[in-house]
Every structure is written in structure tokens, then in C-alpha cells.
Design an enzyme around this catalytic site. Structure first.
Site, PDB file in Angstrom:
ATOM      1  N   CYS A 117      -0.702   5.817   6.881  1.00 32.14           N
ATOM      2  CA  CYS A 117      -0.541   4.749   5.877  1.00 32.14           C
ATOM      3  C   CYS A 117      -1.879   4.119   5.515  1.00 32.14           C
ATOM      4  O   CYS A 117      -1.963   2.889   5.322  1.00 32.14           O
ATOM      5  CB  CYS A 117       0.443   3.668   6.346  1.00 32.14           C
ATOM      6  SG  CYS A 117       2.057   4.302   6.746  1.00 32.14           S
TER       7      CYS A 117
ATOM      8  N   LYS B  22       4.624  -3.433  18.320  1.00 29.13           N
ATOM      9  CA  LYS B  22       3.309  -2.951  18.775  1.00 29.13           C
ATOM     10  C   LYS B  22       2.805  -3.809  19.935  1.00 29.13           C
ATOM     11  O   LYS B  22       1.853  -3.457  20.606  1.00 29.13           O
ATOM     12  CB  LYS B  22       2.297  -2.999  17.624  1.00 29.13           C
ATOM     13  CG  LYS B  22       2.620  -2.045  16.477  1.00 29.13           C
ATOM     14  CD  LYS B  22       1.500  -2.014  15.479  1.00 29.13           C
ATOM     15  CE  LYS B  22       1.925  -1.595  14.097  1.00 29.13           C
ATOM     16  NZ  LYS B  22       2.139  -0.154  13.923  1.00 29.13           N
TER      17      LYS B  22
ATOM     18  N   HIS C 176      -4.395  -0.798   5.984  1.00 25.16           N
ATOM     19  CA  HIS C 176      -3.084  -0.127   6.018  1.00 25.16           C
ATOM     20  C   HIS C 176      -2.402  -0.422   4.681  1.00 25.16           C
ATOM     21  O   HIS C 176      -2.662  -1.470   4.070  1.00 25.16           O
ATOM     22  CB  HIS C 176      -2.290  -0.757   7.171  1.00 25.16           C
ATOM     23  CG  HIS C 176      -0.982  -0.111   7.472  1.00 25.16           C
ATOM     24  ND1 HIS C 176       0.150  -0.360   6.740  1.00 25.16           N
ATOM     25  CD2 HIS C 176      -0.624   0.754   8.449  1.00 25.16           C
ATOM     26  CE1 HIS C 176       1.154   0.325   7.265  1.00 25.16           C
ATOM     27  NE2 HIS C 176       0.719   1.013   8.298  1.00 25.16           N
TER      28      HIS C 176
ATOM     29  N   GLN D 227      -3.023  -4.261  14.829  1.00 23.71           N
ATOM     30  CA  GLN D 227      -3.661  -3.394  15.831  1.00 23.71           C
ATOM     31  C   GLN D 227      -4.511  -4.161  16.837  1.00 23.71           C
ATOM     32  O   GLN D 227      -4.892  -3.611  17.866  1.00 23.71           O
ATOM     33  CB  GLN D 227      -4.532  -2.332  15.144  1.00 23.71           C
ATOM     34  CG  GLN D 227      -3.747  -1.334  14.328  1.00 23.71           C
ATOM     35  CD  GLN D 227      -2.754  -0.528  15.165  1.00 23.71           C
ATOM     36  OE1 GLN D 227      -2.883  -0.416  16.385  1.00 23.71           O
ATOM     37  NE2 GLN D 227      -1.757   0.035  14.517  1.00 23.71           N
TER      38      GLN D 227
ATOM     39  N   ASP E 114      -4.658  -9.054   8.947  1.00 20.99           N
ATOM     40  CA  ASP E 114      -3.642  -8.154   9.488  1.00 20.99           C
ATOM     41  C   ASP E 114      -4.019  -7.876  10.943  1.00 20.99           C
ATOM     42  O   ASP E 114      -4.960  -7.117  11.214  1.00 20.99           O
ATOM     43  CB  ASP E 114      -3.628  -6.866   8.650  1.00 20.99           C
ATOM     44  CG  ASP E 114      -2.743  -5.781   9.246  1.00 20.99           C
ATOM     45  OD1 ASP E 114      -2.244  -5.959  10.372  1.00 20.99           O
ATOM     46  OD2 ASP E 114      -2.565  -4.745   8.579  1.00 20.99           O
TER      47      ASP E 114
HETATM   48  N1  PMP Z   1      -1.036  -2.975   9.554  1.00 24.88           N
HETATM   49  C1  PMP Z   1      -1.571  -2.122  10.433  1.00 24.88           C
HETATM   50  C2  PMP Z   1      -3.041  -2.155  10.678  1.00 24.88           C
HETATM   51  C3  PMP Z   1      -0.742  -1.221  11.096  1.00 24.88           C
HETATM   52  O1  PMP Z   1      -1.263  -0.351  11.953  1.00 24.88           O
HETATM   53  C4  PMP Z   1       0.651  -1.228  10.840  1.00 24.88           C
HETATM   54  C5  PMP Z   1       1.592  -0.266  11.532  1.00 24.88           C
HETATM   55  N2  PMP Z   1       1.172   1.054  11.534  1.00 24.88           N
HETATM   56  C6  PMP Z   1       1.139  -2.155   9.919  1.00 24.88           C
HETATM   57  C7  PMP Z   1       0.273  -3.010   9.310  1.00 24.88           C
HETATM   58  C8  PMP Z   1       2.606  -2.227   9.592  1.00 24.88           C
HETATM   59  O2  PMP Z   1       3.306  -2.683  10.683  1.00 24.88           O
HETATM   60  P1  PMP Z   1       4.911  -2.690  10.686  1.00 24.88           P
HETATM   61  O3  PMP Z   1       5.323  -1.298  10.325  1.00 24.88           O
HETATM   62  O4  PMP Z   1       5.249  -3.059  12.079  1.00 24.88           O
HETATM   63  O5  PMP Z   1       5.346  -3.686   9.685  1.00 24.88           O
END
Ligand code: PMP
Length: 412
Positions: free
Chosen positions: A370, A230, A127, A207, A204
Site C-alpha cells: 500500500c 499492530k 501508506h 508503524q 501516521d
Molecule cells: N499507515 C501505515 C504506515 C501502515 O503500515 C498501515 C497498515 N499497513 C496503515 C496506515 C493502515 O492501517 P490499518 O489497515 O490498520 O488501518
């Protein structure tokens, strides 16, 4: 709490009853955008409302009863999050605003260990929030970024690790689970690679965290990031786990109140972790909600939930494969995969697919999620993503498949 004893008596209705959104939205609501944000569970919503309406005070500073209660509740939330992820001690958990904040904190603080010419190893599946902070950090210190590529099936090609690692690799940063393909990364293998060159491993977990309790120590990583929204809690709070010996040696990220030991006009000394990394007023209510969600989730029967999520994923994959013009991105099977699927439909833009699915009451996401480098590696600009959480049911999957068949019939 729903009874979830496994072996077929999985009480999905009871579980759904713990999520107020379903009663509020009614039956024609098929929420399959869980990878973007999960729905809040009752325990988290109640913790948030209780704090904001009955028990609100700032933390870490007041000496009156209400402030003391708020501080204790905040520290209890930290301990609950630590329990969910398997941290050795609560002090290893830093409260952040989410994964993005957590990964920026990690990149900024780990900069102190980087020298010009050092290398940061990422993966093509990241991401943007696990790419851009490293680019910013790398540019500051003159470090180079490298990335593990994908195999043809969309999983990471970890056989390339040997070529990509060097004595200059100081950090490996990888997602535990791709937010586009659902592929689960073999973190153990990355941990071994990191150890072999003395690098720090940042994971990270945004997910992965919503699919059951974790054991960060067994994973072998050094830092682990997640988002509360999440994880069926409120927006605004997340966490970064930092292995305690590493946390002790890292410098602060943001400066301000509550992260110091002593401040003079010329210089400051800093509080020990985790407070060193928590400048200013934290997202207290959202952190309490995250603690409540973590405690509630910790008590569920995850064997039964996994089996349920896998059944829905199997049906979704089989149904998508049967629709003409639909092409799946990434692995086709359910092994080592979170229950999320991205796909493209020949001749129809992902945004149009999502908009039309909405007319069937189905919430999905279209775009690059993203993850532009990952989409580029998969040869597409954008995709449609359907992501499953513990409360989804067969009706959600059938509504998506029926809606998509209709969309394809009309437009393709
Ligand atoms: N890493 C991953 C794998 C994600 O899916 C996301 C959210 N789409 C993020 C980071 C960013 O998370 P947040 O917007 O809650 O900071």
C-alpha cells in the site's frame, strides 16, 4: 509478566509466553509480518474475551449496572491508550476502527479549515491511507497536494521543506515510520515547519507505535493515528489523538447516535470531543483489548526491547546483504529506523519469494505494501518485507536467511 530488567537478562521466553499464538503454532512458525499485523498479547485477548463473554453491554447509554461497567471500562481503555502515547488527557483520544479510519477522520474534519488554493503537504513515503483521504479532501475543497521527495538513500529529503512550504500550506501529513523502509521521520523538524506557516501536523503512527511508548506532546504534532491490531491487540479498534484545543474546533466526521447534544429534524448540535467523533456503537471489545495491550506494554523494559530488536535488525541486514542477488530498499543502516526491511531478489517476483519462504515456516509479505508512490520512487513495482516485533528471536531471522538462500539457489 516477564522480568525484563535489561543489561543482558532479557527474558525473551517469558515475553513470548505472553503471546498465545506461539504455543498454538509450534516451533516451525517464524512470524515476520508484524508490520501488517502484530500477534495479540494475552492481556488483550483476555480483555476481549472477558468483555464479550462476561461483561458485554453497549456503552454510553445504559443506566443498569452492566452498561455502566462497560462504559467505565471503555473510558478506562481510552485513558490507558492516552497513557501509552503521552496524551495530556484521555479526552484527546478518539477510538476509531484503526489508522485508516483515523486518517480519514482527520482529513475529513480538517477540510473545514481548507479553502480553494490551499496546500496539503504529504511525503513520498506515505501508506495509501495517508494519501487517498487527503486527495478526497483536497478535491472537495479545491486544495492542492504536494509531497516531500526521497533522498537517494530512501529517507525523506527534509532539506526540500523550505521550497515546498508556502503561506498556503494548511496541513502537513507524514508517517512517523515508513512501512516499507522502516525509516523514522524527524517529526520535530516537520512540527517546526508546520508551526512556521500555521499548518496542522498529522502523524501516521501505525508503524511506530508497536516499538514503545510515545510522547505525542514532545513530538509537537497535532494529531496522531495508530492501529490496535499492530499494537498487539485485537483487529477492529485504533485511535486518533487530537490536541484538545484543535479537537474543540473541529466539526464531526460521521453522524449518528452518541455524537450529538441535541437533534431536531432540521438540525443538530454536537457533543464535545472525543464523543463528537465517535458516532454509533464503537468497537468496544477491541478498544478494551487495545487499552489492556497499552497498559501491559507500558510496563515493559523498552530499553532492553529496543536493544533486542536492534540486534535482530543488524543480523537481518547483514545476512540479507550477504545473499547474492538481494537488494535492500531504503537506508542500509540501523540508525533512526524501525526493525523492518524490504528487499527485492533479482529475477524472482516478491510473491514467489514469500510463497517459497512459507514452505520454511517463514511469514513475510510481498507486494507494494500500500505504498505505490514510495515503490515508484525506489524504482521497483513491489518488494518482500520482513518486519520484526518484540517477541521475534534469532531463530526467526536465521530461518528467513536460510530459506532465502535456498530460494535464491533454486530459482535465481
Ligand atoms: N499507515 C501505515 C504506515 C501502515 O503500515 C498501515 C497498515 N499497513 C496503515 C496506515 C493502515 O492501517 P490499518 O489497515 O490498520 O488501518
Amino acid at each position: 509478566m516477564p522480568t525484563m530488567a535489561g543489561r543482558g537478562d532479557f527474558d525473551l521466553a517469558g515475553l513470548r509466553g505472553e503471546f498465545p499464538i506461539f504455543a498454538a503454532q509450534g516451533p516451525r512458525f517464524h512470524y515476520l509480518d508484524n508490520a501488517a499485523t502484530g500477534q495479540i498479547c494475552r492481556a488483550a485477548a483476555e480483555a476481549l474475551i472477558d468483555f464479550e463473554t462476561r461483561a458485554r453491554a453497549n456503552v454510553k447509554r445504559g443506566v443498569y449496572r452492566l452498561a455502566d461497567e462497560a462504559t467505565r471500562a471503555f473510558e478506562e481503555a481510552r485513558a490507558r491508550i492516552a497513557g501509552y502515547i503521552g496524551a495530556r488527557e484521555a479526552a484527546e483520544v478518539v477510538i476509531t476502527s484503526g489508522t485508516t479510519h483515523a486518517l480519514n477522520l482527520a482529513a475529513h474534519c480538517l477540510c473545514a479549515r481548507l479553502r480553494p488554493g490551499d496546500e496539503i503537504l504529504l511525503t513520498t513515503a506515505e501508506h495509501h491511507s495517508n494519501i487517498v483521504p487527503w486527495q478526497l479532501a483536497g478535491a472537495r475543497v479545491g486544495a492542492t497536494i504536494r509531497a516531500i521527495p526521497l533522498q537517494t538513500d530512501g529517507r525523506l529529503d527534509l532539506d526540500r521543506l523550505a521550497d515546498l512550504l508556502s503561506a498556503r500550506t494548511r496541513v502537513i501529513a507524514a508517517t512517523h515510520c515508513s512501512n516499507v523502509t522502516g525509516a523514522i521521520t524527524d517529526i520535530g523538524r516537520l512540527a517546526e515547519a508546520a508551526r512556521s506557516v500555521g499548518a496542522v501536523l498529522v502523524v501516521d503512527g501505525a508503524q511506530r507505535a508497536p516499538h514503545g511508548p510515545l510522547d505525542v506532546q514532545a513530538l509537537g504534532c497535532d494529531l496522531y493515528a495508530l492501529s490496535g491490531h499492530k499494537l498487539f491487540a485485537a483487529t477492529g479498534a485504533g485511535a486518533l489523538w487530537i490536541r484538545s484545543d484543535l479537537a474543540q474546533e473541529l466539526p464531526p466526521f460521521l453522524g449518528g447516535g452518541e455524537m450529538i447534544r441535541r437533534v431536531s429534524i432540521e438540525s443538530s448540535t454536537f457533543a464535545p470531543p472525543p464523543h463528537r467523533f465517535e458516532a454509533g456503537t464503537p468497537p468496544i471489545g477491541a478498544a478494551l483489548a487495545l487499552g489492556a495491550a497499552a497498559a501491559w506494554l507500558s510496563g515493559l523494559d523498552w530499553e532492553a526491547i529496543h536493544a533486542h530488536e536492534q540486534r535482530l535488525l543488524e543480523r537481518l541486514l547483514a545476512g540479507l546483504k550477504a545473499i547474492p542477488g538481494v537488494r535492500l530498499l531504503g537506508p542500509e543502516g540501523t540508525q533512526a529506523r524501525a526493525p523492518l526491511v524490504s528487499f527485492v531478489v533479482d529475477g524472482i517476483h516478491p510473491h514467489d519469494v514469500c510463497q517459497l519462504l512459507d514452505t520454511f515456516g517463514v511469514c513475510t509479505r510481498g507486494g507494494h505494501h500500500c505504498a505505490q508512490p514510495l515503490h515508484e520512487a525506489l524504482g521497483v513495482e513491489a518488494s518482500v518485507r520482513a518486519s520484526i516485533a518484540l517477541y521475534n528471536d534469532e531463530a526467526d531471522i536465521e530461518a528467513l536467511l536460510d530459506g532465502l538462500e535456498e530460494v535464491v539457489r533454486r530459482l535465481a
